[in-house]
Design a protein around this motif. Sequence first.
Motif, PDB file in Angstrom:
ATOM      1  N   MET A   1       0.855  -1.171   0.000  1.00 44.07           N
ATOM      2  CA  MET A   1       0.000   0.000   0.000  1.00 44.07           C
ATOM      3  C   MET A   1       0.897   1.229   0.000  1.00 44.07           C
ATOM      4  O   MET A   1       2.053   1.159  -0.306  1.00 44.07           O
ATOM      5  N   THR A   2       0.369   2.345   0.396  1.00 45.81           N
ATOM      6  CA  THR A   2       1.128   3.579   0.389  1.00 45.81           C
ATOM      7  C   THR A   2       0.798   4.391   1.629  1.00 45.81           C
ATOM      8  O   THR A   2      -0.257   4.216   2.234  1.00 45.81           O
ATOM      9  N   ASP A   3       1.709   5.290   2.015  1.00 46.19           N
ATOM     10  CA  ASP A   3       1.468   6.150   3.178  1.00 46.19           C
ATOM     11  C   ASP A   3       0.621   7.361   2.818  1.00 46.19           C
ATOM     12  O   ASP A   3       0.142   8.068   3.699  1.00 46.19           O
ATOM     13  N   ASP A   4       0.431   7.609   1.543  1.00 50.95           N
ATOM     14  CA  ASP A   4      -0.325   8.773   1.076  1.00 50.95           C
ATOM     15  C   ASP A   4      -1.796   8.409   0.929  1.00 50.95           C
ATOM     16  O   ASP A   4      -2.181   7.671   0.028  1.00 50.95           O
ATOM     17  N   ASP A   5      -2.640   8.937   1.840  1.00 56.60           N
ATOM     18  CA  ASP A   5      -4.072   8.616   1.824  1.00 56.60           C
ATOM     19  C   ASP A   5      -4.797   9.123   0.589  1.00 56.60           C
ATOM     20  O   ASP A   5      -5.899   8.684   0.296  1.00 56.60           O
ATOM     21  N   SER A   6      -4.186  10.053  -0.140  1.00 55.57           N
ATOM     22  CA  SER A   6      -4.837  10.607  -1.328  1.00 55.57           C
ATOM     23  C   SER A   6      -4.244  10.051  -2.625  1.00 55.57           C
ATOM     24  O   SER A   6      -4.584  10.522  -3.711  1.00 55.57           O
ATOM     25  N   LEU A  56     -18.310 -12.173   4.640  1.00 45.33           N
ATOM     26  CA  LEU A  56     -17.554 -12.129   5.885  1.00 45.33           C
ATOM     27  C   LEU A  56     -16.055 -12.095   5.605  1.00 45.33           C
ATOM     28  O   LEU A  56     -15.306 -11.352   6.241  1.00 45.33           O
ATOM     29  N   ARG A  57     -15.614 -12.880   4.639  1.00 44.29           N
ATOM     30  CA  ARG A  57     -14.197 -12.893   4.267  1.00 44.29           C
ATOM     31  C   ARG A  57     -13.756 -11.502   3.809  1.00 44.29           C
ATOM     32  O   ARG A  57     -12.711 -10.998   4.212  1.00 44.29           O
ATOM     33  N   ASP A  58     -14.597 -10.846   2.992  1.00 39.92           N
ATOM     34  CA  ASP A  58     -14.288  -9.496   2.530  1.00 39.92           C
ATOM     35  C   ASP A  58     -14.253  -8.508   3.691  1.00 39.92           C
ATOM     36  O   ASP A  58     -13.375  -7.643   3.762  1.00 39.92           O
ATOM     37  N   ALA A  59     -15.220  -8.614   4.606  1.00 38.81           N
ATOM     38  CA  ALA A  59     -15.272  -7.693   5.746  1.00 38.81           C
ATOM     39  C   ALA A  59     -14.042  -7.859   6.635  1.00 38.81           C
ATOM     40  O   ALA A  59     -13.472  -6.872   7.116  1.00 38.81           O
ATOM     41  N   LEU A  60     -13.614  -9.098   6.829  1.00 37.64           N
ATOM     42  CA  LEU A  60     -12.409  -9.339   7.621  1.00 37.64           C
ATOM     43  C   LEU A  60     -11.173  -8.785   6.925  1.00 37.64           C
ATOM     44  O   LEU A  60     -10.275  -8.235   7.575  1.00 37.64           O
ATOM     45  N   ARG A  61     -11.129  -8.914   5.620  1.00 36.34           N
ATOM     46  CA  ARG A  61     -10.017  -8.367   4.849  1.00 36.34           C
ATOM     47  C   ARG A  61      -9.978  -6.842   4.977  1.00 36.34           C
ATOM     48  O   ARG A  61      -8.913  -6.248   5.151  1.00 36.34           O
ATOM     49  N   VAL A  62     -11.141  -6.208   4.919  1.00 34.81           N
ATOM     50  CA  VAL A  62     -11.225  -4.751   5.074  1.00 34.81           C
ATOM     51  C   VAL A  62     -10.763  -4.352   6.477  1.00 34.81           C
ATOM     52  O   VAL A  62      -9.980  -3.414   6.642  1.00 34.81           O
ATOM     53  N   GLY A  67      -6.951  -1.839   9.868  1.00 38.89           N
ATOM     54  CA  GLY A  67      -6.180  -1.945  11.099  1.00 38.89           C
ATOM     55  C   GLY A  67      -4.700  -1.767  10.847  1.00 38.89           C
ATOM     56  O   GLY A  67      -3.986  -1.183  11.661  1.00 38.89           O
ATOM     57  N   GLY A  68      -4.238  -2.239   9.704  1.00 37.65           N
ATOM     58  CA  GLY A  68      -2.836  -2.079   9.344  1.00 37.65           C
ATOM     59  C   GLY A  68      -2.464  -0.637   9.052  1.00 37.65           C
ATOM     60  O   GLY A  68      -1.298  -0.267   9.093  1.00 37.65           O
ATOM     61  N   ARG A  69      -3.460   0.185   8.780  1.00 39.55           N
ATOM     62  CA  ARG A  69      -3.209   1.604   8.493  1.00 39.55           C
ATOM     63  C   ARG A  69      -3.250   2.467   9.745  1.00 39.55           C
ATOM     64  O   ARG A  69      -2.909   3.639   9.695  1.00 39.55           O
ATOM     65  N   LEU A  70      -3.684   1.883  10.877  1.00 35.94           N
ATOM     66  CA  LEU A  70      -3.756   2.659  12.114  1.00 35.94           C
ATOM     67  C   LEU A  70      -2.363   2.841  12.684  1.00 35.94           C
ATOM     68  O   LEU A  70      -1.518   1.948  12.587  1.00 35.94           O
ATOM     69  N   PRO A  71      -2.118   3.977  13.319  1.00 36.54           N
ATOM     70  CA  PRO A  71      -0.810   4.176  13.941  1.00 36.54           C
ATOM     71  C   PRO A  71      -0.647   3.246  15.141  1.00 36.54           C
ATOM     72  O   PRO A  71      -1.636   2.841  15.770  1.00 36.54           O
ATOM     73  N   GLU A  72       0.585   2.896  15.439  1.00 41.24           N
ATOM     74  CA  GLU A  72       0.866   2.052  16.596  1.00 41.24           C
ATOM     75  C   GLU A  72       0.485   2.799  17.868  1.00 41.24           C
ATOM     76  O   GLU A  72       0.682   4.001  17.982  1.00 41.24           O
ATOM     77  N   VAL A  73      -0.066   2.070  18.855  1.00 39.76           N
ATOM     78  CA  VAL A  73      -0.465   2.657  20.124  1.00 39.76           C
ATOM     79  C   VAL A  73       0.459   2.144  21.206  1.00 39.76           C
ATOM     80  O   VAL A  73       0.734   0.938  21.285  1.00 39.76           O
ATOM     81  N   ASP A  74       0.935   3.051  22.063  1.00 39.51           N
ATOM     82  CA  ASP A  74       1.803   2.683  23.170  1.00 39.51           C
ATOM     83  C   ASP A  74       0.933   2.202  24.322  1.00 39.51           C
ATOM     84  O   ASP A  74       0.182   2.976  24.911  1.00 39.51           O
ATOM     85  N   ASP A  75       0.984   0.917  24.659  1.00 41.52           N
ATOM     86  CA  ASP A  75       0.147   0.326  25.698  1.00 41.52           C
ATOM     87  C   ASP A  75       0.444   0.867  27.090  1.00 41.52           C
ATOM     88  O   ASP A  75      -0.350   0.719  27.998  1.00 41.52           O
TER      89      ASP A  75
END
Length: 91
Positions: A1-6, A56-62, A67-75
Motif C-alpha cells: 500500500m502507500t502512506d499517502d491517503d490521497s 464475511l471474508r471481505d469484511a475481515l479483509r477490510v 487496522g494495518g493503516r492505524l498508527p501504533e499505540v503505546d500500551d
Amino acid sequence: MTDDDSSYLSLLADEMEAVQLTAGETVLGHAAEMLADEKVEVWELRFLGHRLCEALRDALRVAESRGGRLPEVDDEDGPDDSSAPCDGTPG
C-alpha cells in the motif's frame, strides 16, 4: 500500500472496500428475508451460505487492511481493558 491517503492506490483501495462492505450489507438483508421464509429451498440456503462466507471474508479483509493503516499505540499510556466484561462494568 502507500502512506499517502490521497494516492490513486489508496483511493482505489478505499473504493473497493466500500463496495465490498455494501455488498455484505445487501447479502445480510437477503439472508434475513430468506431465513424468515419457511418455503425457502435447501439449495437457496446453501447458495446464501456461500455468499455470506464471501461477505464475511471481505469484511475481515477490510478490517485487517484498515487496522494495518492505524498508527501504533503505546500500551503503557493507559489501562489494559482487555479483561473488562463487554457490558462496560469494571472487571
